[in-house]
Structures are given as structure tokens and as C-alpha cells.
Design an enzyme around this catalytic site. Structure first.
Site, PDB file in Angstrom:
ATOM      1  N   VAL A  21       3.463   4.944  -4.648  1.00  0.00           N
ATOM      2  CA  VAL A  21       3.700   5.096  -3.210  1.00  0.00           C
ATOM      3  C   VAL A  21       5.028   5.793  -2.921  1.00  0.00           C
ATOM      4  O   VAL A  21       5.090   6.748  -2.147  1.00  0.00           O
ATOM      5  CB  VAL A  21       3.658   3.706  -2.517  1.00  0.00           C
ATOM      6  CG1 VAL A  21       4.230   3.778  -1.105  1.00  0.00           C
ATOM      7  CG2 VAL A  21       2.234   3.207  -2.477  1.00  0.00           C
ATOM      8  N   PHE A  43     -17.360   3.191   1.230  1.00  0.00           N
ATOM      9  CA  PHE A  43     -17.109   1.917   0.554  1.00  0.00           C
ATOM     10  C   PHE A  43     -18.362   1.073   0.391  1.00  0.00           C
ATOM     11  O   PHE A  43     -18.339  -0.145   0.492  1.00  0.00           O
ATOM     12  CB  PHE A  43     -15.973   1.135   1.252  1.00  0.00           C
ATOM     13  CG  PHE A  43     -14.658   1.440   0.604  1.00  0.00           C
ATOM     14  CD1 PHE A  43     -14.095   2.691   0.731  1.00  0.00           C
ATOM     15  CD2 PHE A  43     -14.022   0.492  -0.193  1.00  0.00           C
ATOM     16  CE1 PHE A  43     -12.915   3.014   0.076  1.00  0.00           C
ATOM     17  CE2 PHE A  43     -12.845   0.797  -0.851  1.00  0.00           C
ATOM     18  CZ  PHE A  43     -12.285   2.066  -0.703  1.00  0.00           C
ATOM     19  N   CYS A  87      -3.958  -2.947  -6.091  1.00  0.00           N
ATOM     20  CA  CYS A  87      -3.813  -3.514  -4.740  1.00  0.00           C
ATOM     21  C   CYS A  87      -4.915  -4.466  -4.281  1.00  0.00           C
ATOM     22  O   CYS A  87      -4.602  -5.580  -3.880  1.00  0.00           O
ATOM     23  CB  CYS A  87      -3.597  -2.391  -3.747  1.00  0.00           C
ATOM     24  SG  CYS A  87      -1.946  -1.688  -3.987  1.00  0.00           S
TER      25      CYS A  87
HETATM   26  N1  NAI Z   1      -0.387   2.028  -5.579  1.00  0.00           N
HETATM   27  C1  NAI Z   1      -0.985   2.242  -4.412  1.00  0.00           C
HETATM   28  O1  NAI Z   1      -1.952   2.981  -4.317  1.00  0.00           O
HETATM   29  C2  NAI Z   1      -0.481   1.593  -3.170  1.00  0.00           C
HETATM   30  C3  NAI Z   1       0.524   0.639  -3.219  1.00  0.00           C
HETATM   31  N2  NAI Z   1       0.956   0.042  -2.062  1.00  0.00           N
HETATM   32  C4  NAI Z   1       2.054  -0.910  -2.108  1.00  0.00           C
HETATM   33  O2  NAI Z   1       3.266  -0.172  -2.325  1.00  0.00           O
HETATM   34  C5  NAI Z   1       4.175  -0.918  -3.143  1.00  0.00           C
HETATM   35  C6  NAI Z   1       4.550  -0.107  -4.367  1.00  0.00           C
HETATM   36  O3  NAI Z   1       3.405   0.068  -5.155  1.00  0.00           O
HETATM   37  P1  NAI Z   1       3.355   1.122  -6.359  1.00  0.00           P
HETATM   38  O4  NAI Z   1       3.923   2.411  -5.889  1.00  0.00           O
HETATM   39  O5  NAI Z   1       1.982   1.086  -6.903  1.00  0.00           O
HETATM   40  O6  NAI Z   1       4.386   0.443  -7.377  1.00  0.00           O
HETATM   41  P2  NAI Z   1       4.833   0.926  -8.818  1.00  0.00           P
HETATM   42  O7  NAI Z   1       4.860  -0.274  -9.657  1.00  0.00           O
HETATM   43  O8  NAI Z   1       4.065   2.124  -9.220  1.00  0.00           O
HETATM   44  O9  NAI Z   1       6.345   1.424  -8.573  1.00  0.00           O
HETATM   45  C7  NAI Z   1       7.399   0.608  -8.199  1.00  0.00           C
HETATM   46  C8  NAI Z   1       8.716   1.324  -8.558  1.00  0.00           C
HETATM   47  O10 NAI Z   1       9.818   0.574  -8.043  1.00  0.00           O
HETATM   48  C9  NAI Z   1      10.877   0.650  -8.989  1.00  0.00           C
HETATM   49  N3  NAI Z   1      11.833  -0.430  -8.716  1.00  0.00           N
HETATM   50  C10 NAI Z   1      11.748  -1.746  -9.026  1.00  0.00           C
HETATM   51  N4  NAI Z   1      12.834  -2.404  -8.582  1.00  0.00           N
HETATM   52  C11 NAI Z   1      13.607  -1.494  -7.949  1.00  0.00           C
HETATM   53  C12 NAI Z   1      14.850  -1.568  -7.273  1.00  0.00           C
HETATM   54  N5  NAI Z   1      15.510  -2.717  -7.144  1.00  0.00           N
HETATM   55  N6  NAI Z   1      15.347  -0.437  -6.752  1.00  0.00           N
HETATM   56  C13 NAI Z   1      14.699   0.749  -6.876  1.00  0.00           C
HETATM   57  N7  NAI Z   1      13.530   0.874  -7.517  1.00  0.00           N
HETATM   58  C14 NAI Z   1      12.986  -0.232  -8.047  1.00  0.00           C
HETATM   59  C15 NAI Z   1      10.177   0.577 -10.323  1.00  0.00           C
HETATM   60  O11 NAI Z   1      10.992   1.050 -11.364  1.00  0.00           O
HETATM   61  C16 NAI Z   1       8.949   1.465 -10.056  1.00  0.00           C
HETATM   62  O12 NAI Z   1       9.235   2.818 -10.374  1.00  0.00           O
HETATM   63  C17 NAI Z   1       3.459  -2.241  -3.448  1.00  0.00           C
HETATM   64  O13 NAI Z   1       3.855  -3.177  -2.483  1.00  0.00           O
HETATM   65  C18 NAI Z   1       1.993  -1.897  -3.259  1.00  0.00           C
HETATM   66  O14 NAI Z   1       1.230  -3.022  -2.895  1.00  0.00           O
HETATM   67  C19 NAI Z   1       0.453   0.379  -0.829  1.00  0.00           C
HETATM   68  C20 NAI Z   1      -0.531   1.326  -0.721  1.00  0.00           C
HETATM   69  C21 NAI Z   1      -1.068   2.027  -1.871  1.00  0.00           C
HETATM   70  O1  UGA Z   2      -3.154  -0.802  -0.829  1.00  0.00           O
HETATM   71  C1  UGA Z   2      -3.475  -0.011  -1.694  1.00  0.00           C
HETATM   72  O2  UGA Z   2      -2.951   0.079  -2.801  1.00  0.00           O
HETATM   73  C2  UGA Z   2      -4.596   0.958  -1.496  1.00  0.00           C
HETATM   74  O3  UGA Z   2      -5.785   0.296  -2.016  1.00  0.00           O
HETATM   75  C3  UGA Z   2      -6.964   1.091  -1.963  1.00  0.00           C
HETATM   76  O4  UGA Z   2      -6.780   2.296  -2.696  1.00  0.00           O
HETATM   77  P1  UGA Z   2      -6.955   2.378  -4.286  1.00  0.00           P
HETATM   78  O5  UGA Z   2      -6.747   1.030  -4.881  1.00  0.00           O
HETATM   79  O6  UGA Z   2      -6.101   3.501  -4.741  1.00  0.00           O
HETATM   80  O7  UGA Z   2      -8.442   2.831  -4.577  1.00  0.00           O
HETATM   81  P2  UGA Z   2      -9.863   2.733  -3.848  1.00  0.00           P
HETATM   82  O8  UGA Z   2     -10.445   4.070  -3.786  1.00  0.00           O
HETATM   83  O9  UGA Z   2      -9.794   1.966  -2.592  1.00  0.00           O
HETATM   84  O10 UGA Z   2     -10.685   1.885  -4.918  1.00  0.00           O
HETATM   85  C4  UGA Z   2     -10.334   0.554  -5.242  1.00  0.00           C
HETATM   86  C5  UGA Z   2     -11.366  -0.041  -6.158  1.00  0.00           C
HETATM   87  O11 UGA Z   2     -12.592  -0.256  -5.474  1.00  0.00           O
HETATM   88  C6  UGA Z   2     -13.667   0.315  -6.188  1.00  0.00           C
HETATM   89  N1  UGA Z   2     -14.679   0.796  -5.209  1.00  0.00           N
HETATM   90  C7  UGA Z   2     -14.310   1.573  -4.167  1.00  0.00           C
HETATM   91  C8  UGA Z   2     -15.233   2.000  -3.241  1.00  0.00           C
HETATM   92  C9  UGA Z   2     -16.572   1.636  -3.381  1.00  0.00           C
HETATM   93  O12 UGA Z   2     -17.470   1.987  -2.568  1.00  0.00           O
HETATM   94  N2  UGA Z   2     -16.927   0.865  -4.434  1.00  0.00           N
HETATM   95  C10 UGA Z   2     -16.004   0.430  -5.355  1.00  0.00           C
HETATM   96  O13 UGA Z   2     -16.370  -0.294  -6.309  1.00  0.00           O
HETATM   97  C11 UGA Z   2     -13.059   1.427  -7.022  1.00  0.00           C
HETATM   98  O14 UGA Z   2     -13.834   1.701  -8.161  1.00  0.00           O
HETATM   99  C12 UGA Z   2     -11.724   0.832  -7.373  1.00  0.00           C
HETATM  100  O15 UGA Z   2     -11.813   0.024  -8.514  1.00  0.00           O
HETATM  101  C13 UGA Z   2      -7.228   1.474  -0.502  1.00  0.00           C
HETATM  102  O16 UGA Z   2      -8.385   2.325  -0.445  1.00  0.00           O
HETATM  103  C14 UGA Z   2      -6.028   2.207   0.107  1.00  0.00           C
HETATM  104  O17 UGA Z   2      -6.273   2.478   1.490  1.00  0.00           O
HETATM  105  C15 UGA Z   2      -4.797   1.316  -0.042  1.00  0.00           C
HETATM  106  O18 UGA Z   2      -3.649   1.973   0.450  1.00  0.00           O
END
Ligand code: NAI
Ligand code: UGA
Length: 444
Positions: free
Chosen positions: A11, A249, A260
Site C-alpha cells: 500500500v 466477486f 487482508c
Molecule cells: N496489501 C493490500 O493489498 C492492502 C493493504 N491494506 C492495509 O494497508 C496496511 C499495509 O499493508 P501492506 O502494504 O500489505 O503491508 P506490508 O507488510 O507489505 O508493508 C508494511 C511496511 O511497513 C514497514 N514498517 C514497519 N514498521 C515501520 C515503521 N515503524 N516505520 C516505517 N515503516 C515501517 C515494513 O518494513 C514494511 O515495508 C495494512 O493495514 C493493510 O491491512 C489496505 C488495502 C490493501
Molecule cells: O484490504 C485489502 O487488502 C484489499 O483486499 C482485497 O484485495 P486483494 O486481497 O488484493 O485481492 P482480491 O482480488 O480481493 O482477492 C482476495 C481473495 O479472494 C479470492 N476471490 C476473489 C474474488 C472472487 O470472485 N472469488 C475469490 O475467490 C481471490 O482468489 C483472493 O484469494 C480487496 O479486493 C481490496 O479492495 C482491498 O483493498
């Protein structure tokens, strides 16, 4: 506007790069020295289509910077985004350690008024708590406003989502702070919804919980379809044409994974529990998903009885296509079960192999290609629907396996196609090839 992003994961990095691309000066801060070194050279530490090109472009145009120094990151920023991880605690609640650490570092280093945006997914009430924490530790003459701005991007299409999202949610208790964040985001041209901080936090959890519910619902319908001789592809298409339901979905499979949905659904159950509300519906969604992730294993067990000594290929390790993320991936759940049964496993994934090695070590063999993985195996499990995997002709399974048995957890092949090859093809919600099936199925 000078913006700092704390945390450069899926993110934080995508947000930073895209904010730079719409014209802001962005410094990405992370505690991981190795990551920062890579990023400075324009190398993305994660696989995300389009990210590296956009990174390079904005580094060259001097809008995107990277640092491991908190003072450089925080002291001069107009706006600081917190995008650190919020993994789950053992009891399913969200672990806010990294968010709190970041808030304390901000309090320590800021020397001018600043807006702190919480982008990480955090339980309702966290923005209020972080505001109080910063207020307690910052210098009294500095004003800090905490704003909730949850993220809705999907891995694998994160850049696209940043520029084409359905909405941007801004939750603030302070009109001015909300308007600054609105201005920052205006160039994206995406509808902006302004609300209070707690509602913004809840929108994020409710959205993920609802999407997870759709998946568990369609998976349950698929499981029933198998038993009554209906075809889930047609059923999903048929219900999806109703605008009130929508076509998205509704893809049946072996359950949702990723960093997530699993953690956010559990955190919402916990959050509800904290206010004495038992979230029965969401608990069922989670239980259905846990069972669904074992479905291919259960089917293999039913077919073979004992699995010990059998040779299996697992195609796809990432929790979904177009990412290298294997957090909570269905592949790992399946592989663990197969290893318990002493199955000899070969795996293949186009990009997630390196991440998988960190978990699976030498418990499995790593193939150089999907075809190598399939070669000479007793059974193949399709776990992630990468284009490359979907495009393997069924004739390849016929050529490479003595007796081709395919357990397809993502319905990569149409029912008709599978029926026309001498393969045992077991998929989700469509019965087993060879049994009576609907004649008119057009929808994969
Ligand atoms: N991965 C996704 O698709 C999505 C994630 N989110 C939310 O966004 C947040 C971040 O998720 P990700 O990007 O997947 O996490 P991630 O685990 O990929 O990255 C987190 C980063 O934060 C760094 N970090 C840890 N402690 C720190 C500190 N004190 N100062 C600066 N950097 C620090 C880590 O080294 C790492 O690079 C979570 O709350 C997640 O639920 C929301 C929407 C989509
Ligand atoms: O909070 C988050 O991290 C994110 O979580 C999901 O995004 P993501 O986890 O990247 O992937 P998705 O495309 O949503 O798929 C999630 C899981 O559901 C499964 N899935 C998805 C859609 C579907 O129809 N069926 C199904 O089994 C996928 O295979 C996968 O394992 C949400 O779609 C994002 O909007 C959100 O920001």
C-alpha cells in the site's frame, strides 16, 4: 505539497509512487534498510504490474525520494501517511504496534503543524487513539490533525486501482484537514466521500467483510451445485445479471486468501465482540472459507484414499494472480495438508516462488516451468489462475501424465473442454467430468 509515507509495502509504496505521479513531492520512509536501498535505484521490492516503471519515472523527475531516517522523513512534511502493516494478533484482533510506533516517532520528530493520515486498515476508534497518543507526546505548540483515509486497492492491479478506484474515503473531525486531503487526491478524479473518522474506519472493514461474504456465499452455492448437478458458472452468471447483486466477486474457488480478507474479517468479529455483539454472519463466512481452502485436499483424499508416496504438482502459489504475495495463500494450506500425508510435491509459480521458498524451504521441489512441474505426476492441483497456467492446453496434461488427474481450484477450463479430453477433471461447483452436466453451459 510535501508528503511523507511511512511504510513502503504493497500500500505505502503504491500510494507514494502514485501521489508523486500526480505532482506531489513524496518521501517514502521505511525501517527496512535493504528495501530502501533497492527502491532508491528504482527497483521495486514487490511484484506489482506497472509499479517499477512509474517509480523510475518519478525518481528521475525528482518527485520521489526514499529514506530510512525518521527525522528527514517527518520534520519537514506537510502531510504524513501511515501505511505500515496491521497484522493479526493470536486472538484475531489487529496488531497496532507498528502504527503506534510510527505515531510516537512522528510526535518526536515533527517541528511544524502536520496532518497525519492513517491509510493502514485499523479498528474503529484507532484514529481517535492515535490522535490522543500524538497529542500527548508532541510539542505543545504544534498542531497535528489525524485523518482516516482507508485504502481499497487490490494487489495485482494496484496502480490501476489508484487511478480508477470507485471512491476515496476521507474521515476527519477537522474540516480544514479533510479539505487538504481532498485537494491532494483531486487529480485522481475519483469520487470523494467525506465522513467522520469512525465511519471511515468502519467503511473499510465493512467493505472487506462484504466482499468476503460474497465469496463464501458463492462457494457454498458451488458446493451445493456439485451435489444437485447444477453448474456454478451458469448460476453465478445468472444471479450476477441482477443489478442488485452484480457480476463481481462471484467466482467460486478454494476460498479467499491474502493479507487482508482473512485478517480483516477476524478483526471485525473481534471488534464486534468488544461491544458485546456476536457477529454470527461473519463468523460463518470465515468458517466456510476455512473449509473451502481444504476442498481440493478433501477431494483428493476421497479419490485416492491414502496419498502417501503419490507425486503431486501444485500450480500457483500466490494468493491470487499478478502478485508475489503468498500471505494466507490457499496453496500453503493445501501443501501443509499434503505434506502431512507424505505426498511428494513439486510446485510452480511464475513470480511467487522466492517468497514461497522462505516458508516451504526444502519440503517441496521447485520446478522451472509449469510443464516441468506436471511431468510424470499422479495428480495436479491448480491453485492460482495465472494466465500462464490457464493457458496450458489440456493436451499437455495428457502428454505429460500417465493418468491425468487434475484438481482445479479456480475453474480454469470450461466444462465442455475438459469433457473432450481423456482427463479426470475435478473442479469447483461443476461435479466431476463424465457425470451428467447441463448441456448449455457457456460461461467459464
Ligand atoms: N496489501 C493490500 O493489498 C492492502 C493493504 N491494506 C492495509 O494497508 C496496511 C499495509 O499493508 P501492506 O502494504 O500489505 O503491508 P506490508 O507488510 O507489505 O508493508 C508494511 C511496511 O511497513 C514497514 N514498517 C514497519 N514498521 C515501520 C515503521 N515503524 N516505520 C516505517 N515503516 C515501517 C515494513 O518494513 C514494511 O515495508 C495494512 O493495514 C493493510 O491491512 C489496505 C488495502 C490493501
Ligand atoms: O484490504 C485489502 O487488502 C484489499 O483486499 C482485497 O484485495 P486483494 O486481497 O488484493 O485481492 P482480491 O482480488 O480481493 O482477492 C482476495 C481473495 O479472494 C479470492 N476471490 C476473489 C474474488 C472472487 O470472485 N472469488 C475469490 O475467490 C481471490 O482468489 C483472493 O484469494 C480487496 O479486493 C481490496 O479492495 C482491498 O483493498
Amino acid at each position: 505539497m510535501k508528503i511523507t509515507i511511512a511504510g513502503t509495502g504493497y500500500v505505502g509504496l503504491v500510494t507514494g509512487v502514485c501521489l508523486a505521479d500526480i505532482g506531489h513531492i513524496v518521501t517514502c520512509y521505511d525501517i527496512d534498510e535493504q528495501k530502501v536501498q533497492k527502491m532508491r535505484q528504482g527497483i521495486s521490492p514487490i511484484y506489482e504490474p506497472g509499479l517499477e516503471d512509474l517509480m523510475k519515472k518519478n525518481i528521475e523527475e525528482a518527485r520521489l525520494f526514499f529514506t530510512t531516517d525518521p527525522q528527514t522523513a517527518y520534520e519537514d512534511a506537510d502531510v504524513i501517511y501511515i501505511a505500515v502493516g496491521t497484522p493479526e494478533n493470536e486472538d484475531g484482533s489487529a496488531n497496532l504496534t507498528y502504527v503506534e510506533e510510527t505515531a510516537l516517532a512522528i510526535s518526536r520528530y515533527v517541528i511544524k503543524d502536520v496532518i497525519v493520515v492513517i491509510k493502514s486498515t485499523v479498528p474503529v476508534g484507532t484514529n481517535d487513539r492515535i490522535q490522543a497518543l500524538i497529542d500527548k507526546h508532541k510539542s505543545p505548540e504544534i498542531r497535528v490533525a489525524v485523518v482516516s483515509n482507508p485504502e481499497f486497492l487490490r494487489e495485482g492491479s494496484a496502480i490501476y486501482d489508484m487511478f480508477h478506484g470507485d471512491r476515496i474515503v476521507i474521515g476527519a473531525n477537522d474540516e480544514y484537514a479533510a479539505s487538504v486531503i481532498e485537494e491532494i487526491n483531486k487529480p485522481f478524479g475519483i469520487p470523494i466521500i467525506k465522513t467522520d473518522r469512525r465511519s471511515a474506519e468502519m467503511i473499510k472493514y465493512a467493505a472487506n467483510a462484504f466482499l468476503a461474504t460474497k465469496i463464501s456465499f458463492i462457494n457454498e452455492i458451488a458446493n451445493i451445485c456439485e451435489k444437485v448437478g447444477a453448474n456454478i458458472d451458469d448460476v453465478a452468471y445468472g444471479i450476477g445479471q441482477d443489478k442488485r447483486i452484480g457480476p463481481h466477486f462471484l467466482k467460486a474457488g478454494i476460498g479467499y486468501g491474502g493479507s487482508c480478507f482473512p485478517k480483516d474479517t477476524k478483526a471485525l468479529v473481534q471488534l464486534a465482540g468488544n461491544v458485546q455483539h456476536k457477529f454470527d454472519l461473519l463468523e460463518s463466512v470465515i468458517n466456510v472459507n476455512n473449509k473451502q481452502r481444504l476442498l481440493l485436499y478433501t477431494k483428493a483424499k476421497e479419490m485416492f484414499g491414502a496419498l502417501a508416496g503419490k507425486k503431486a504438482a501444485v500450480l500457483g502459489l500466490a494468493f491470487k494472480p499478478n502478485t508475489d504475495d503468498i500471505r494466507e495463500a490457499a496453496s500453503i494450506v493445501l501443501i501443509d495438508k499434503l505434506l502431512e500425508e507424505q505426498v511428494d510435491i513439486t510446485v510452480y509459480d511464475p513470480v511467487a516462488m522466492e517468497n514461497a521458498k522462505k516458508i516451504l524451504n526444502d519440503s517441496v521441489q521447485y520446478a522451472r516451468s509449469a510443464v516441468d512441474a506436471i511431468n510424470g505426476k499422479d495428480m495436479v492441483f491448480i491453485v492460482t489462475e495465472w494466465e500462464e497456467i490457464k493457458n496450458i492446453p489440456l493436451s499437455t496434461y495428457v502428454e505429460k501424465m500417465k493418468e491425468p488427474i487434475i484438481f482445479d481450484g479456480r475453474n480454469c477450463y470450461s466444462w465442455q473442454e475438459a469433457k473432450s479430453y481423456p482427463v479426470t477433471y475435478i473442479s469447483i461447483g461443476r461435479g466431476q467430468a463424465g457425470e451428467a452436466q447441463p448441456l448449455f453451459s457457456k460461461h467459464k
